[in-house]
Design an enzyme around this catalytic site. Structure first.
Site, PDB file in Angstrom:
ATOM      1  N   LYS A  95       0.883  -1.169   0.000  1.00  0.00           N
ATOM      2  CA  LYS A  95       0.000   0.000   0.000  1.00  0.00           C
ATOM      3  C   LYS A  95       0.924   1.225   0.000  1.00  0.00           C
ATOM      4  O   LYS A  95       0.891   2.080   0.894  1.00  0.00           O
ATOM      5  CB  LYS A  95      -0.916  -0.042   1.236  1.00  0.00           C
ATOM      6  CG  LYS A  95      -1.995   1.027   1.271  1.00  0.00           C
ATOM      7  CD  LYS A  95      -3.116   0.806   0.259  1.00  0.00           C
ATOM      8  CE  LYS A  95      -4.044   2.011   0.242  1.00  0.00           C
ATOM      9  NZ  LYS A  95      -5.069   1.934  -0.823  1.00  0.00           N
TER      10      LYS A  95
ATOM     11  N   ASP B 285      -6.825 -15.832   2.383  1.00  0.00           N
ATOM     12  CA  ASP B 285      -8.208 -16.310   2.590  1.00  0.00           C
ATOM     13  C   ASP B 285      -9.041 -16.060   1.337  1.00  0.00           C
ATOM     14  O   ASP B 285      -9.849 -16.884   0.935  1.00  0.00           O
ATOM     15  CB  ASP B 285      -8.885 -15.577   3.768  1.00  0.00           C
ATOM     16  CG  ASP B 285      -8.711 -16.316   5.092  1.00  0.00           C
ATOM     17  OD1 ASP B 285      -7.741 -17.090   5.215  1.00  0.00           O
ATOM     18  OD2 ASP B 285      -9.555 -16.123   6.002  1.00  0.00           O
TER      19      ASP B 285
HETATM   20 MG    MG Z   1      -5.729 -15.985   8.323  1.00  0.00          MG
END
Ligand code: MG
Ligand code: IPM
Length: 354
Positions: free
Chosen positions: A192, A252
């Site tokens: 970022k 994830d």
């Molecule tokens: Mg995790």
């Protein structure tokens, strides 16, 4: 073969942990027989299970077992029962982060492969899933906002610190480039750097390291854009190199693309002893029901065989067995709508094919 013994520290942990670990060990047992290897399994407690027994999420007994092993195989930790503990004593920070620290792990690899058969289970449309999706997240595991000091919480104010030092970025960047070089040669560094100083340094150091890897094609993405690109066009990625927090989130996300978090293994390196664990959590809501997907655990065993024990062939046996079960349309309920099978049945099927 069979002349020396490999010591494995086995930490089933909490929630679905013990159930999926059983399947991982079932498959390991098949490998032991096929290759005539001696595996010595040393069981330990971690997380909530360790809090219940030792009043510590990472007791000395467990540290001792880990440090005397050649590899650590973990299932999953945590659950609502232990949520009231302060961070340094809870399963996640005291247990898992404590273990990562103990073993000096600074690299976390999370490979994602989307099997053709599971393209229906993925939340993404078939149009987006065209092309081969085979990517790996290389997540920095020892630094960043997880560990940066100071950390503080009062009723009125809370503070975490995101720190990245040059050496820390350089060592993970080299791992990322090495992995990319051995794969398709494409490295995407995610930061970022339009806002965060720690990311500005990150980007500068990654650029610097890239000079040693002319064969690797490097590009940079801001993390918000990377999150979007992952669901717009996942097949553009080969290796994603990123910080601790961004890697936690993006891995994830990429796991969901594969159809289920229950499919994604992980390996962590850096010290003398590696750690292998599913990328998913302890899923307390389905614990004890025999429905959890054991594949992430089984594929974590494959990673352990390949990286800690140099048993590439055995690791491939496991991956092929998993793929053949999936391709027959068999699986647990997270990936199959009609006639899902139980945790142990899937473990049996995979073990039988080795
Ligand atoms: Mg995790
Ligand atoms: C993971 C988990 C952990 C992390 C938690 C349980 C501390 O989400 O391994 O991705 O954030 O690293």
């Amino acid at each position: 073969m069979g002349e020396f013994q490999r010591n494995i520290c086995v930490l089933p942990g909490d929630g679905i942990g013990p159930e999926i670990m059983e399947e991982g060990l079932k498959v390991l047992e098949k490998v032991r027989k096929k290759y005539d290897i001696v595996f010595k399994l040393n069981f330990g407690y971690i997380g909530g299970a360790a809090l219940d027994k030792y009043d510590s999420p990472l007791p000395d007994e467990t540290k001792e077992i880990c440090l005397n092993s050649d590899a650590v195989l973990l299932a999953s930790i945590g659950g609502p029962k232990w949520d009231h503990y302060p961070p340094e004593k809870n399963p996640e920070v005291g247990g898992l982060l404590g273990l990562r620290k103990l073993l000096n792990l600074f690299v976390n690899l999370r490979p994602v492969v989307v099997y053709d058969k599971l393209k229906n289970t993925s939340p993404l449309s078939k149009r987006v899933l065209k092309g081969k999706i085979d990517l790996i997240t290389v997540r920095e595991l020892s630094s960043g906002i997880y560990f940066g000091q100071p950390k503080q919480i009062t009723d009125k104010k809370a503070l975490d610190t995101m720190v990245y030092e040059k050496d820390i970025v350089e060592r993970i960047a080299r791992v990322g480039f090495d992995i990319a070089k051995a794969r398709k040669g494409k490295l995407t560094s995610v930061d970022k750097a339009n806002v965060l100083y720690s990311s500005m340094l990150w980007r500068r150091v990654v650029e610097e390291v890239s000079k040693d890897y002319p064969v690797v094609e490097l590009n940079h993405l801001y993390v918000d854009n990377a999150a979007m690109q992952l669901i717009l066009n996942p097949s553009q990625f080969d290796v994603i190199l990123t910080t601790n927090l961004f890697g936690d989130i993006l891995s994830d996300e990429s796991a969901a693309i594969a159809g289920s978090l229950g499919m994604i293994p992980s390996a962590s390196f850096g010290g003398d002893i590696n750690l292998y664990e599913p990328a998913g959590g302890s899923a307390p809501d389905i614990a004890g029901k025999g429905v959890a997907n054991p594949i992430a655990q089984i594929l974590s065993v494959a990673m352990m065989l390949e990286y800690s024990f140099d048993m590439r062939e055995a690791a491939d046996d496991i991956r092929k067995a998993v793929e053949s079960v999936i391709n027959e349309g068999l699986g647990t309920r997270d990936i199959i709508d009609e006639k899902p099978l139980s945790t142990s049945k899937i473990g049996d099927l995979i073990a039988d094919r080795i």
